[in-house]
Design a protein around this motif. Structure first.
Motif, PDB file in Angstrom:
ATOM      1  N   HIS A  17      43.272  49.460  38.848  1.00 19.44           N
ATOM      2  CA  HIS A  17      42.531  48.652  37.887  1.00 19.44           C
ATOM      3  C   HIS A  17      42.163  47.280  38.458  1.00 19.44           C
ATOM      4  N   VAL A  18      43.150  46.599  39.030  1.00 15.87           N
ATOM      5  CA  VAL A  18      42.928  45.265  39.573  1.00 15.87           C
ATOM      6  C   VAL A  18      41.946  45.312  40.734  1.00 15.87           C
ATOM      7  N   GLU A  19      42.090  46.316  41.605  1.00 17.42           N
ATOM      8  CA  GLU A  19      41.211  46.424  42.766  1.00 17.42           C
ATOM      9  C   GLU A  19      39.763  46.679  42.342  1.00 17.42           C
ATOM     10  N   GLN A  27      34.217  44.809  41.748  1.00 17.08           N
ATOM     11  CA  GLN A  27      33.100  44.501  40.845  1.00 17.08           C
ATOM     12  C   GLN A  27      32.666  43.040  40.989  1.00 17.08           C
ATOM     13  N   ARG A  28      33.631  42.136  41.063  1.00 19.82           N
ATOM     14  CA  ARG A  28      33.306  40.717  41.212  1.00 19.82           C
ATOM     15  C   ARG A  28      32.578  40.450  42.530  1.00 19.82           C
ATOM     16  N   ASP A  49      38.381  45.634  39.635  1.00 16.03           N
ATOM     17  CA  ASP A  49      37.872  44.352  39.149  1.00 16.03           C
ATOM     18  C   ASP A  49      37.432  43.465  40.309  1.00 16.03           C
ATOM     19  N   ARG A  50      38.234  43.441  41.371  1.00 17.38           N
ATOM     20  CA  ARG A  50      37.901  42.629  42.545  1.00 17.38           C
ATOM     21  C   ARG A  50      36.620  43.134  43.202  1.00 17.38           C
TER      22      ARG A  50
END
Length: 284
Positions: free
Chosen positions: A179-181, A186-187, A183-184
């Motif tokens: 999940h966190v990766e 996508q940013r 998001d990174r």
């Protein structure tokens, strides 16, 4: 490498040899397995031609296109890559060639540093390495939570507010796999898109400014050419058409981006248009 000044075969051979650290022609000839005298005669211009065998050996050694060595192009980067060398599938290449995928957008993405970083992050993510690390981290958190839970249940440590708070933090620290990766990634992708958008917007603004200036220069050129013939109204109709047509064509030729083929089409259109205008003036 960029773009170099125009040069002939001999100039290119000398520049490439020196740029790649070969101080003598003899040393270079030895490296590529060519007769020293033969190579020296080619580079000093005594021999005006170069064999395909020597040309290919030099292109491979210097990592430049053969046309660059021959002086036909001024850009030493090799643009004739096979799609396998680029890592593209046949379908991906077809989409680029057919225009299904906008090649300019792809090009801007490929030269953008943030997009390059995003692809590396995606590659790591797809490999499962990140998910594995998160799973390991979650297991360590679970292990720590279980130890605290066992110690409080056995009465070895008091189940006070501080311990309860620590257990909550351990639970909250667990991450959903990937999940966190995501998001990174996508940013990073959005950052690259924002940069490309700004670049394109700036280019469009510059183009519009240049386009307005070009239109003005074309109009002024047409007026100047037309005014060079003050007696145009008194000229016979066929001569009047020629004068107006030439004035318009000279104005349009200010735009250096118009090819000769396109200019032929434009001239035909101008011929028809001017003839029609003169006919309308005559009827009035």
């Amino acid at each position: 490498m960029g773009e170099y000044l125009p040069g002939n075969l001999q100039e290119r051979l000398r520049e490439l040899r020196e740029a790649n650290g070969y101080k003598s022609r003899e040393k270079l000839a030895e490296v590529i397995g060519v007769n020293k005298t033969t190579y020296s005669r080619i580079e000093n211009g005594s021999t005006k031609t170069i064999s395909s065998d020597i040309l290919l050996k030099l292109a491979e050694l210097y990592k430049v296109p053969t046309d660059y060595i021959l002086g036909r192009i001024d850009t030493p980067e090799n643009t004739g890559y096979d799609i396998k060398e680029l890592g593209l599938s046949v379908d991906a290449a077809k989409n680029l060639y057919s225009g299904k995928v906008d090649p300019r957008v792809v090009n801007e993405l490929l030269i953008n540093d943030k997009f390059a970083m995003a692809t590396k992050m995606m590659s790591t993510y797809f490999s499962g390495a990140v998910a594995g690390l998160i799973t390991t981290q979650n297991k360590l958190l679970d292990f720590s939570y279980d130890i605290l839970n066992e110690l409080t249940q056995t009465g070895k440590i008091p189940n006070d507010k501080e311990i309860q708070q620590s257990k909550k933090k351990l639970k909250a620290a667990k991450l959903p796999s990937g999940h966190v990766e995501l998001d990174r990634i996508q940013r990073q992708l959005m950052a690259s898109i924002r940069e490309i958008k700004k670049k394109v917007v700036d280019e469009v603004a510059e183009y519009e400014n240049n386009h307005d200036l070009l239109e003005y220069e074309i109009i002024e050129k047409v007026k100047k050419e037309a005014l060079a013939n003050p007696d145009i109204k008194n000229l016979p109709e066929n001569e009047k058409i020629i004068v107006i047509k030439n004035a318009v064509i000279k104005g349009i030729r200010i735009n250096k981006n118009i090819s000769d083929e396109k200019m032929e089409e434009i001239e035909l259109l101008i011929d028809q248009t001017v003839s029609l205008l003169v006919q309308l003036w005559k009827e009035k």
